[in-house]
Scaffold this motif. Structure first.
Motif, PDB file in Angstrom:
ATOM      1  N   CYS A  35      -8.966  29.704  33.253  1.00  0.00           N
ATOM      2  CA  CYS A  35      -7.571  29.923  33.601  1.00  0.00           C
ATOM      3  C   CYS A  35      -7.192  31.400  33.562  1.00  0.00           C
ATOM      4  O   CYS A  35      -7.482  32.110  32.598  1.00  0.00           O
TER       5      CYS A  35
ATOM      6  N   PRO B 231      -0.266  28.260  27.927  1.00  0.00           N
ATOM      7  CA  PRO B 231       1.026  28.840  28.314  1.00  0.00           C
ATOM      8  C   PRO B 231       1.607  29.816  27.300  1.00  0.00           C
ATOM      9  O   PRO B 231       2.337  30.732  27.674  1.00  0.00           O
TER      10      PRO B 231
ATOM     11  N   ASP C  61       1.458  27.578  37.077  1.00  0.00           N
ATOM     12  CA  ASP C  61       0.954  26.421  37.835  1.00  0.00           C
ATOM     13  C   ASP C  61      -0.208  26.814  38.747  1.00  0.00           C
ATOM     14  O   ASP C  61      -1.190  26.076  38.867  1.00  0.00           O
TER      15      ASP C  61
ATOM     16  N   VAL D 138      -3.307  27.228  36.620  1.00  0.00           N
ATOM     17  CA  VAL D 138      -3.888  25.935  36.231  1.00  0.00           C
ATOM     18  C   VAL D 138      -4.673  25.332  37.398  1.00  0.00           C
ATOM     19  O   VAL D 138      -5.783  24.814  37.207  1.00  0.00           O
ATOM     20  N   ALA D 139      -4.147  25.422  38.599  1.00  0.00           N
ATOM     21  CA  ALA D 139      -4.857  24.896  39.774  1.00  0.00           C
ATOM     22  C   ALA D 139      -6.173  25.632  39.974  1.00  0.00           C
ATOM     23  O   ALA D 139      -7.211  25.011  40.258  1.00  0.00           O
TER      24      ALA D 139
END
Length: 176
Positions: free
Chosen positions: A10, A121, A135, A138-139
């Motif tokens: 990440c 986060p 987001d 994370v993807a």
């Protein structure tokens, strides 16, 4: 190469901090190609930025990752990479549909274990070199896990703990 170890995962998950600690402990480290490209492009007002021309960025990251591997082959002992060739190929494949990961085949291998920083986060921050949201990070993280697994790497998730403990975790895992 079995002594080339990738830390991926990440965006904003603490990879650069881990590499700094590994360097402090005397290990060779290779900074993330993407960060170096973004700094260079921002300085010269270039367009090979992931949020401007993602394909140009990914192609340049592949070239830089290949150059990094050649340079790292001259180093002794463990060499830790903040991301690497698979990350860049996965980005290009995601953007274009080109089978970039398949072209890696059995060449340009890293250590069989790839250490992944999970989405976290509490430590994630956007900055000039990382203007995308959590987001999107994370993807990307999920794509990278799939990419490494598809190439036969053992994906090892790093614990969400202090940096020194994460580095100890990596070093213990490499001993087995």
């Amino acid at each position: 190469m079995e002594r080339f170890v990738v830390i991926s995962g990440c965006s904003g998950g603490g990879k650069s901090t881990l590499l700094a600690e590994l360097a402090k402990r005397g290990h060779a480290v290779v900074d993330e190609p993407g960060r170096r490209i973004v700094k260079d492009e921002l300085q010269r007002e270039g367009a090979a930025l992931p949020w401007v021309n993602g394909m140009a960025f990914a192609r340049r990251a592949i070239e830089l990752a290949l150059t990094d591997r050649v340079a790292a082959s001259r180093l002794e002992g463990w060499v830790f990479f903040d991301r690497g060739l698979v990350d860049a190929a996965a980005a290009l494949q995601h953007l274009t549909g080109e089978p970039a990961l398949a072209t890696l085949g059995g060449v340009h291998r890293y250590h069989k274990r790839v250490f992944i920083t999970p989405p976290w986060p509490e430590i994630y921050v956007e900055d000039a070199e990382r203007p995308h949201g959590f987001d999107a990070a994370v993807a990307e993280h999920e794509r990278l896990i799939e990419a490494y697994a598809s190439l036969g790497y053992k994906v090892v998730m790093l614990p969400k703990t202090r940096t020194a403990q994460r580095v100890d975790f990596i070093m213990r895992a490499l001993e087995t």
